[in-house]
Scaffold this active site. Structure first.
Site, PDB file in Angstrom:
ATOM      1  N   ILE A  12       0.841  -1.204   0.000  1.00  0.00           N
ATOM      2  CA  ILE A  12       0.000   0.000   0.000  1.00  0.00           C
ATOM      3  C   ILE A  12       0.877   1.255   0.000  1.00  0.00           C
ATOM      4  CG2 ILE A  12      -1.645   1.313   1.415  1.00  0.00           C
ATOM      5  CD1 ILE A  12      -2.916  -1.427   2.195  1.00  0.00           C
ATOM      6  N   ASP A  64      13.474   2.251  12.280  1.00  0.00           N
ATOM      7  CA  ASP A  64      12.647   1.229  12.936  1.00  0.00           C
ATOM      8  C   ASP A  64      11.643   1.970  13.812  1.00  0.00           C
ATOM      9  OD1 ASP A  64      11.424  -0.646  14.472  1.00  0.00           O
ATOM     10  OD2 ASP A  64      13.262  -1.487  15.325  1.00  0.00           O
ATOM     11  N   ASN A  91       1.678   4.888   7.449  1.00  0.00           N
ATOM     12  CA  ASN A  91       1.129   3.693   6.803  1.00  0.00           C
ATOM     13  C   ASN A  91       1.746   2.400   7.332  1.00  0.00           C
ATOM     14  OD1 ASN A  91       0.173   1.936   4.457  1.00  0.00           O
ATOM     15  ND2 ASN A  91       2.391   1.990   4.088  1.00  0.00           N
ATOM     16  N   SER A 142      -7.587   0.056   9.570  1.00  0.00           N
ATOM     17  CA  SER A 142      -8.069  -1.213   8.984  1.00  0.00           C
ATOM     18  C   SER A 142      -9.537  -1.372   9.354  1.00  0.00           C
ATOM     19  CB  SER A 142      -7.278  -2.381   9.574  1.00  0.00           C
ATOM     20  OG  SER A 142      -7.885  -3.611   9.222  1.00  0.00           O
ATOM     21  N   TYR A 155      -3.968  -6.935  16.796  1.00  0.00           N
ATOM     22  CA  TYR A 155      -4.150  -6.082  15.612  1.00  0.00           C
ATOM     23  C   TYR A 155      -5.429  -5.236  15.703  1.00  0.00           C
ATOM     24  CZ  TYR A 155      -4.092  -4.820  10.610  1.00  0.00           C
ATOM     25  OH  TYR A 155      -4.083  -4.149   9.411  1.00  0.00           O
ATOM     26  N   LYS A 159      -5.457  -1.199  16.019  1.00  0.00           N
ATOM     27  CA  LYS A 159      -5.993  -0.324  14.965  1.00  0.00           C
ATOM     28  C   LYS A 159      -7.178   0.492  15.498  1.00  0.00           C
ATOM     29  CE  LYS A 159      -3.322  -1.336  11.341  1.00  0.00           C
ATOM     30  NZ  LYS A 159      -2.493  -0.343  10.643  1.00  0.00           N
ATOM     31  N   THR A 190      -1.794  -7.454  -1.126  1.00  0.00           N
ATOM     32  CA  THR A 190      -0.443  -6.857  -1.021  1.00  0.00           C
ATOM     33  C   THR A 190       0.513  -7.971  -0.592  1.00  0.00           C
ATOM     34  OG1 THR A 190      -0.505  -6.368   1.355  1.00  0.00           O
ATOM     35  CG2 THR A 190      -1.509  -4.727  -0.106  1.00  0.00           C
TER      36      THR A 190
END
Ligand SMILES: NC(=O)c1ccc[n+]([C@@H]2O[C@H](COP(=O)([O-])OP(=O)(O)OC[C@H]3O[C@@H](n4cnc5c(N)ncnc54)[C@H](OP(=O)(O)O)[C@@H]3O)[C@@H](O)[C@H]2O)c1
Length: 265
Positions: A12, A64, A91, A142, A155, A159, A190
């Site tokens: 992306i 990082d 991103n 997301s 996750y 998000k 992706t």
């Protein structure tokens, strides 16, 4: 236009870089793009060469973003090398999958560090420059921020936290003229998700769950990011733009016994 994109070499991220180039070209403006990867190497070199061939002034950077000091350094480097900043696109993100019952604590911390904290620290580092340009921040969240995704560990919680972080930044920094929004991709093909889509059965079953009937592309997401970062969204702040082909709102349509619309072609 001066832009910093993190995760620039990912699926992306790369599309976002090229979408900014297309938008700048259409407006007859020069793009200065700080393209950030996690480390130096051939992926960053190749992306920089491709963009430079297109006439973009590229500044390849690496950091990082799990390291708080590196986030501040990256923002400062990008602002110094671009001589200002109009947009920050946060991103970069990762998934460390595992059910919460067994998820490793280090994996939880790693996901929250990159998927939430990095956006806050990059934004803080870019605040003065963005206030000067009356610029914008767009973070890539997301649909998992809106709907629990069992098995994906931290996750979805991370998000979701990213979404609220951006809404709060939007309120706190509106007086500085800085807009802050998120884009929430649905199912996008992706490198991150390629192993799933290489399996034809999973591909077709996933396509069938998306009302628009296809898996999204990185370009679908990139165009939404560039829109929110640019002047056409000049009165938009604190929103989340779902780019999911209708997937998120499809849940009630999946309940058995509900009258259906005609089958797709
Ligand atoms: N693909 C999907 O279906 C989907 C759906 C919803 C949301 N998203 C979100 O979209 C964003 C981009 O995902 P993608 O699909 O393009 O994944 P991707 O191809 O794996 O790209 C992720 C990027 O994050 C960077 N990154 C990972 N760890 C990092 C670290 N510690 N420091 C700095 N950068 C780091 C990677 O940089 P290096 O390659 O240099 O390590 C990579 O460029 C993520 O935030 C993801 O959560 C994706």
């Amino acid at each position: 236009m001066k832009v910093l994109v993190t995760g620039a070499t990912g699926g992306i991220g790369r599309a976002i870089c090229f979408a900014f180039h297309a938008a700048a070209k259409a407006r007859g403006r020069q793009l200065v793009l700080a393209a950030a990867a996690s480390r130096p190497g051939s992926a960053l070199d190749a992306l920089s060469a491709e963009l430079a061939d297109e006439g973009v002034q590229v500044i390849p950077l690496h950091a990082d973003l799990g390291d708080p000091a590196a986030c501040a350094r990256l923002a400062a480097d990008a602002i110094e090398r671009c001589a200002g900043l109009d947009a920050l696109v946060s991103n970069a993100g990762i998934v460390r999958g595992a059910p919460l019952a067994t998820l490793d604590v280090d994996d939880w911390d790693t996901v929250f560090a990159l998927d939430v904290r990095a956006t806050w620290l990059l934004a803080r580092g870019a605040r003065t420059a963005l206030a000067q340009s009356r610029g914008a921040i767009v973070a890539v969240a997301s649909v998992a921020s809106l709907y629990p995704f069992p098995g994906l560990g931290a996750y979805s919680p991370a998000k979701a936290a990213l979404g609220m972080l951006c809404r709060q930044l939007a309120q706190e920094w509106a007086a500085d003229g800085i807009r802050v929004n998120t884009v929430s991709p649905g199912l996008i093909r992706t490198p991150l998700t390629e192993p799933i889509y290489r399996n034809e059965e999973f591909l077709h079953r996933r396509e069938a769950t998306v009302p628009l009937g296809r898996i999204g592309t990185p370009d679908d997401v990139a165009r939404a990011v560039v829109h929110l970062a640019g002047p056409d969204a000049g009165y938009v702040t604190g929103v989340d733009l779902r780019v999911d082909g209708g997937l998120g709102d499809h849940i009630l349509a999946m309940i058995p016994g509900v009258p259906r619309s005609p089958e797709r072609g």
